[in-house]
Design a protein around this motif. Structure first.
Motif, PDB file in Angstrom:
ATOM      1  N   VAL A  38      10.162   4.530   1.344  1.00 52.23           N
ATOM      2  CA  VAL A  38      11.131   4.102   2.359  1.00 52.23           C
ATOM      3  C   VAL A  38      10.455   3.155   3.360  1.00 52.23           C
ATOM      4  O   VAL A  38      10.971   2.089   3.684  1.00 52.23           O
ATOM      5  CB  VAL A  38      11.716   5.328   3.102  1.00 52.23           C
ATOM      6  CG1 VAL A  38      12.592   4.886   4.268  1.00 52.23           C
ATOM      7  CG2 VAL A  38      12.531   6.189   2.124  1.00 52.23           C
ATOM      8  N   LEU A  39       9.242   3.542   3.792  1.00 52.41           N
ATOM      9  CA  LEU A  39       8.502   2.694   4.732  1.00 52.41           C
ATOM     10  C   LEU A  39       8.121   1.370   4.080  1.00 52.41           C
ATOM     11  O   LEU A  39       8.148   0.321   4.717  1.00 52.41           O
ATOM     12  CB  LEU A  39       7.244   3.426   5.228  1.00 52.41           C
ATOM     13  CG  LEU A  39       7.514   4.646   6.120  1.00 52.41           C
ATOM     14  CD1 LEU A  39       6.209   5.385   6.433  1.00 52.41           C
ATOM     15  CD2 LEU A  39       8.201   4.224   7.419  1.00 52.41           C
ATOM     16  N   ALA A  40       7.777   1.416   2.784  1.00 48.05           N
ATOM     17  CA  ALA A  40       7.419   0.191   2.049  1.00 48.05           C
ATOM     18  C   ALA A  40       8.582  -0.782   2.074  1.00 48.05           C
ATOM     19  O   ALA A  40       8.396  -1.993   2.236  1.00 48.05           O
ATOM     20  CB  ALA A  40       7.031   0.526   0.617  1.00 48.05           C
ATOM     21  N   LEU A  41       9.810  -0.249   1.928  1.00 50.40           N
ATOM     22  CA  LEU A  41      10.998  -1.103   1.966  1.00 50.40           C
ATOM     23  C   LEU A  41      11.196  -1.701   3.355  1.00 50.40           C
ATOM     24  O   LEU A  41      11.427  -2.895   3.498  1.00 50.40           O
ATOM     25  CB  LEU A  41      12.240  -0.288   1.577  1.00 50.40           C
ATOM     26  CG  LEU A  41      12.378   0.025   0.089  1.00 50.40           C
ATOM     27  CD1 LEU A  41      13.576   0.931  -0.148  1.00 50.40           C
ATOM     28  CD2 LEU A  41      12.512  -1.256  -0.714  1.00 50.40           C
ATOM     29  N   ILE A  42      11.083  -0.847   4.388  1.00 51.16           N
ATOM     30  CA  ILE A  42      11.282  -1.328   5.770  1.00 51.16           C
ATOM     31  C   ILE A  42      10.279  -2.433   6.090  1.00 51.16           C
ATOM     32  O   ILE A  42      10.633  -3.522   6.527  1.00 51.16           O
ATOM     33  CB  ILE A  42      11.139  -0.158   6.774  1.00 51.16           C
ATOM     34  CG1 ILE A  42      12.268   0.868   6.552  1.00 51.16           C
ATOM     35  CG2 ILE A  42      11.152  -0.673   8.215  1.00 51.16           C
ATOM     36  CD1 ILE A  42      12.065   2.174   7.291  1.00 51.16           C
ATOM     37  N   PHE A  43       8.991  -2.130   5.820  1.00 42.85           N
ATOM     38  CA  PHE A  43       7.942  -3.112   6.146  1.00 42.85           C
ATOM     39  C   PHE A  43       8.028  -4.337   5.242  1.00 42.85           C
ATOM     40  O   PHE A  43       7.763  -5.452   5.672  1.00 42.85           O
ATOM     41  CB  PHE A  43       6.557  -2.464   6.039  1.00 42.85           C
ATOM     42  CG  PHE A  43       6.291  -1.444   7.114  1.00 42.85           C
ATOM     43  CD1 PHE A  43       6.808  -1.613   8.397  1.00 42.85           C
ATOM     44  CD2 PHE A  43       5.525  -0.318   6.852  1.00 42.85           C
ATOM     45  CE1 PHE A  43       6.560  -0.675   9.390  1.00 42.85           C
ATOM     46  CE2 PHE A  43       5.275   0.626   7.844  1.00 42.85           C
ATOM     47  CZ  PHE A  43       5.794   0.452   9.112  1.00 42.85           C
ATOM     48  N   LEU A  69       8.214  -1.681  -5.570  1.00 42.00           N
ATOM     49  CA  LEU A  69       7.641  -0.334  -5.692  1.00 42.00           C
ATOM     50  C   LEU A  69       8.420   0.649  -4.820  1.00 42.00           C
ATOM     51  O   LEU A  69       8.623   1.801  -5.191  1.00 42.00           O
ATOM     52  CB  LEU A  69       6.165  -0.345  -5.280  1.00 42.00           C
ATOM     53  CG  LEU A  69       5.207  -0.958  -6.309  1.00 42.00           C
ATOM     54  CD1 LEU A  69       3.802  -1.079  -5.715  1.00 42.00           C
ATOM     55  CD2 LEU A  69       5.166  -0.108  -7.573  1.00 42.00           C
ATOM     56  N   GLY A  70       8.850   0.174  -3.654  1.00 37.20           N
ATOM     57  CA  GLY A  70       9.622   1.017  -2.737  1.00 37.20           C
ATOM     58  C   GLY A  70      10.915   1.485  -3.383  1.00 37.20           C
ATOM     59  O   GLY A  70      11.217   2.690  -3.405  1.00 37.20           O
ATOM     60  N   LEU A 120       0.831  -1.205   0.000  1.00 36.41           N
ATOM     61  CA  LEU A 120       0.000   0.000   0.000  1.00 36.41           C
ATOM     62  C   LEU A 120       0.871   1.262   0.000  1.00 36.41           C
ATOM     63  O   LEU A 120       0.682   2.182  -0.803  1.00 36.41           O
ATOM     64  CB  LEU A 120      -0.896  -0.026   1.243  1.00 36.41           C
ATOM     65  CG  LEU A 120      -2.114   0.889   1.223  1.00 36.41           C
ATOM     66  CD1 LEU A 120      -3.111   0.387   0.193  1.00 36.41           C
ATOM     67  CD2 LEU A 120      -2.764   0.937   2.605  1.00 36.41           C
ATOM     68  N   LEU A 121       1.882   1.295   0.867  1.00 32.29           N
ATOM     69  CA  LEU A 121       2.772   2.454   0.964  1.00 32.29           C
ATOM     70  C   LEU A 121       3.604   2.595  -0.307  1.00 32.29           C
ATOM     71  O   LEU A 121       3.891   3.715  -0.744  1.00 32.29           O
ATOM     72  CB  LEU A 121       3.686   2.324   2.190  1.00 32.29           C
ATOM     73  CG  LEU A 121       2.984   2.513   3.542  1.00 32.29           C
ATOM     74  CD1 LEU A 121       3.907   2.113   4.683  1.00 32.29           C
ATOM     75  CD2 LEU A 121       2.539   3.962   3.717  1.00 32.29           C
ATOM     76  N   GLY A 122       3.960   1.452  -0.887  1.00 35.75           N
ATOM     77  CA  GLY A 122       4.720   1.482  -2.133  1.00 35.75           C
ATOM     78  C   GLY A 122       3.933   2.149  -3.250  1.00 35.75           C
ATOM     79  O   GLY A 122       4.474   2.906  -4.054  1.00 35.75           O
ATOM     80  N   LEU A 140       3.089 -10.137  -2.040  1.00 36.78           N
ATOM     81  CA  LEU A 140       2.706  -8.759  -1.714  1.00 36.78           C
ATOM     82  C   LEU A 140       3.915  -7.991  -1.203  1.00 36.78           C
ATOM     83  O   LEU A 140       4.143  -6.836  -1.566  1.00 36.78           O
ATOM     84  CB  LEU A 140       1.609  -8.749  -0.642  1.00 36.78           C
ATOM     85  CG  LEU A 140       0.261  -9.374  -0.992  1.00 36.78           C
ATOM     86  CD1 LEU A 140      -0.673  -9.317   0.205  1.00 36.78           C
ATOM     87  CD2 LEU A 140      -0.365  -8.651  -2.171  1.00 36.78           C
ATOM     88  N   ALA A 141       4.683  -8.654  -0.313  1.00 35.10           N
ATOM     89  CA  ALA A 141       5.862  -8.010   0.263  1.00 35.10           C
ATOM     90  C   ALA A 141       6.878  -7.688  -0.833  1.00 35.10           C
ATOM     91  O   ALA A 141       7.455  -6.596  -0.850  1.00 35.10           O
ATOM     92  CB  ALA A 141       6.485  -8.913   1.320  1.00 35.10           C
TER      93      ALA A 141
END
Lengths: 176, 115
Positions: free
Chosen positions: A109-114, A141-142, A97-99, A134-135
């Motif tokens: 950045v958060l998409a990568l961390i999560f 995308l991140g 979602l953040l990606g 999904l990850a």
């Protein structure tokens, strides 16, 4: 006889069974609870008395709800292997979602961390969690959300340098 | 200590034979869950926790050894009846042969040298 008290005993027993049976696949859980409920109804209907002592003894003879559920789970007793119900990793969904949302790169950045954390959790879950795809999508995308604007900035900087900083060229940096 | 050991061994045997006892009870006609439990409990200590019969019945159904059907009862809600299938009859017959052989062999060893 006090119906309220005996009803409460039965309810408490069924609630305990309900909680213990969370370990079972949903259809088998519903089936087991229904059968135990029928058993209790039948016993109360046919029993000579249904005072509190009789209900207590009935529930005692049924055995601890946890034992009934472990009998349902016991692999030595079960011919069929019970497939554990799989759960999608929450962080993997958040990562994707953040990606997608990007949020000026912060989302990326958060998409990568999560995303990386979700991958680790799924790997360590021993097959009980899904959402690896999904990850991975979140991670791709991140990186894209960070690298593409970065390349744009670098490209723009080079373009400015090559043009010798001539005043007539509009600066594309601010458009990104 | 030794008594506990022997009891444990018999408990394992009970566990393994219980499903065939259920099939044997169904051989001559269908029964409902509570009826099965009552009969098994009356037979010497076959059921420790009566509730554990239901996971066993569920497994027998999934393995197609028994089927279930609903039947109206004189009083109260309809009852779920269990009945044995052809596969169940076959499994029961096989077990009877195996069990007879096993029982005879164990008996022969246990009574060896007696009388």
């Amino acid at each position: 006889m006090n119906t309220v008290d005996t009803d409460r005993l039965v309810d408490a027993y069924l609630r305990r069974l309900d909680a213990a049976a969370l370990a079972l696949p949903p259809d088998r859980r519903a089936e087991l609870i229904m059968e135990i409920r029928e058993h209790v109804q039948e016993a109360l209907r046919e029993g000579p008395a249904n005072d509190e002592a009789a209900v207590r003894s009935l529930l005692e003879r049924l055995g601890p709800p946890e034992d009934i559920v472990s009998a349902a789970l016991d692999p030595t007793l079960s011919v069929q292997v019970i497939a554990p119900s799989k759960r999608t990793n929450g962080l993997a969904v958040v990562s994707l979602l953040l990606g997608v949302l990007w949020f000026a790169g912060i989302g990326s950045v958060l998409a990568l961390i999560f995303g990386y954390r979700a991958r680790r959790e799924i790997k360590n879950s021993g097959g009980s969690q899904t959402g690896s795809a999904l990850a991975i999508a979140g991670i791709i995308l991140g990186w894209a959300g960070i690298l593409i604007p970065l390349m744009g900035i670098i490209g723009a900087a080079i373009a400015i340098m090559l043009s010798g900083g001539s005043s007539g060229v509009p600066v594309p940096l601010t458009t990104s | 200590m030794e008594l506990g050991r022997a009891r444990n061994a018999v408990t394992q045997l009970r566990r393994g034979t219980l499903e065939y006892c259920v099939l044997a009870l169904l051989r001559d006609g269908r029964r409902y869950g509570f009826e099965l439990v009552r009969t098994l409990s009356a037979a010497d200590g076959l059921l420790v926790s009566e509730g554990t019969i239901y996971p066993l019945l569920s497994r027998l159904r999934r393995d197609q050894l028994v089927t279930t059907s609903w039947q109206e009862s004189e009083a109260g809600p309809p009852r779920r009846y269990y009945q044995i299938t052809a596969i169940g009859q076959r499994a029961l017959a096989d077990f009877r042969d195996e069990w007879a052989r096993f029982r005879d062999a164990v008996d022969a060893l246990l009574t060896q040298g007696e009388g």
